[in-house]
Design an enzyme around this catalytic site. Structure first.
Site, PDB file in Angstrom:
ATOM      1  N   ASP A  67      23.160  40.771  40.919  1.00 18.34           N
ATOM      2  CA  ASP A  67      23.438  41.994  40.148  1.00 18.34           C
ATOM      3  C   ASP A  67      22.394  42.253  39.075  1.00 18.34           C
ATOM      4  OD1 ASP A  67      24.161  39.808  38.619  1.00 18.34           O
ATOM      5  OD2 ASP A  67      26.296  40.251  38.640  1.00 18.34           O
ATOM      6  N   ASN A 135      37.893  37.090  34.082  1.00 13.10           N
ATOM      7  CA  ASN A 135      38.871  37.939  34.788  1.00 13.10           C
ATOM      8  C   ASN A 135      38.767  37.774  36.312  1.00 13.10           C
ATOM      9  OD1 ASN A 135      36.508  39.270  35.394  1.00 13.10           O
ATOM     10  ND2 ASN A 135      37.063  41.218  34.413  1.00 13.10           N
ATOM     11  N   HIS A 137      35.952  37.989  38.135  1.00 11.16           N
ATOM     12  CA  HIS A 137      34.912  38.749  38.849  1.00 11.16           C
ATOM     13  C   HIS A 137      33.849  37.822  39.424  1.00 11.16           C
ATOM     14  CE1 HIS A 137      32.417  39.526  34.922  1.00 11.16           C
ATOM     15  NE2 HIS A 137      31.809  38.599  35.612  1.00 11.16           N
ATOM     16  N   GLU A 142      34.443  43.715  39.609  1.00 13.77           N
ATOM     17  CA  GLU A 142      35.557  43.589  38.675  1.00 13.77           C
ATOM     18  C   GLU A 142      36.896  43.677  39.415  1.00 13.77           C
ATOM     19  OE1 GLU A 142      34.872  42.615  35.825  1.00 13.77           O
ATOM     20  OE2 GLU A 142      33.569  43.926  34.645  1.00 13.77           O
TER      21      GLU A 142
END
Ligand code: GLP
Length: 243
Positions: A67, A135, A137, A142
């Site tokens: 990313d 979280n 990801h 996400e």
């Protein structure tokens, strides 16, 4: 999923680095998927140390990073391109032209399409390294990201922005969007290694391993991958159900 638990972070990083070194030696033209964040940093240091001491050859290796922040160009100190050059690539004998990080500037839709085509042209990623967000990801996929996504533009959640603010002057200066390999892109890798350490990751690790496979916990899809190994320290593994 296979799980390896280490007493300390140092031995964890040594083991992951050794796995990468062995893979490069076994297939000099290997296609590696690489990650940013603090989790892989010492693994990269160990790979550089091995290269200096043992001369492991990266001249034919091709890499694809997960990313990049949208809006940061590769020379920005917080861009993932800059991170990769300074944390790994400059310490190995890999030609920079064989290292791929999606561009966060210019025509991002074209970047996404070209990135997928380029990965496919190599025959696919042999070994993918991952970290995990608190979280759940993976890359910048996400919670709520469909499992069938390929490289795409994504909006970062507040939790991710706050989590990554430590690398920027303030939370306000963290980009709000990123381009990321999709979950399907990651799942297509032949082998996956995920690193997590520290108590902050324990709940995410518990949910990805013991919880249901759900898009609200992106990493849970790895339960369905045929060759994934988690490298954890005892703190990150603390909430796992005993076997
Ligand atoms: C970022 C990256 C992820 C990484 C995550 C965890 O959001 N896009 O690929 O896994 O951070 O970061 P860290 O390893 O610093 O905990």
């Amino acid at each position: 999923m296979q799980i390896q638990i280490f007493q300390d972070k140092e031995s964890l990083h040594r083991a992951v680095a050794q796995m990468f070194v062995d893979a490069v030696k076994a297939k000099p033209s290997i296609v590696l998927g690489l990650a940013t964040g603090s989790s892989p940093l010492e693994t990269y240091e160990n790979m550089i140390k091995d290269h200096q001491e043992n001369g492991t050859d990266y001249s034919e290796v091709v890499t694809f990073n997960l990313d990049e922040y949208i809006g940061l160009d590769g020379s920005h100190s917080q861009s993932y391109r800059h991170f990769m050059n300074t944390s790994l690539f400059n310490g190995l004998n890999i030609p920079l032209g064989q290292t791929n990080v999606p561009s966060g500037t210019g025509d991002v839709d074209k970047t996404c399409e070209d990135y997928e085509a380029k990965i496919a042209n190599t025959g696919g990623i042999d070994l993918q390294l991952l970290g995990i967000g608190t979280n759940g990801h993976i890359g910048f996929n996400e919670p709520g990201t469909p499992f069938d996504t390929r490289t795409h533009v994504t909006e970062l959640t507040k939790e991710t922005i706050d989590g990554n603010a430590r690398f920027f002057e303030s939370a306000e200066s963290v980009p709000k969007k990123a381009v990321t390999m999709g979950i399907q892109t990651i799942m297509d890798a032949k082998k996956i290694v995920l690193i997590a350490y520290g108590s902050k990751k324990a709940a995410a690790i518990r949910d990805m391993v013991n919880g249901p496979i759900t898009e609200s916990m992106p990493a849970s899809i790895l339960q369905d991958h045929s060759d994934t190994t988690l490298f954890l320290d005892e703190e990150a593994a603390a909430l796992l159900k005993p076997e």
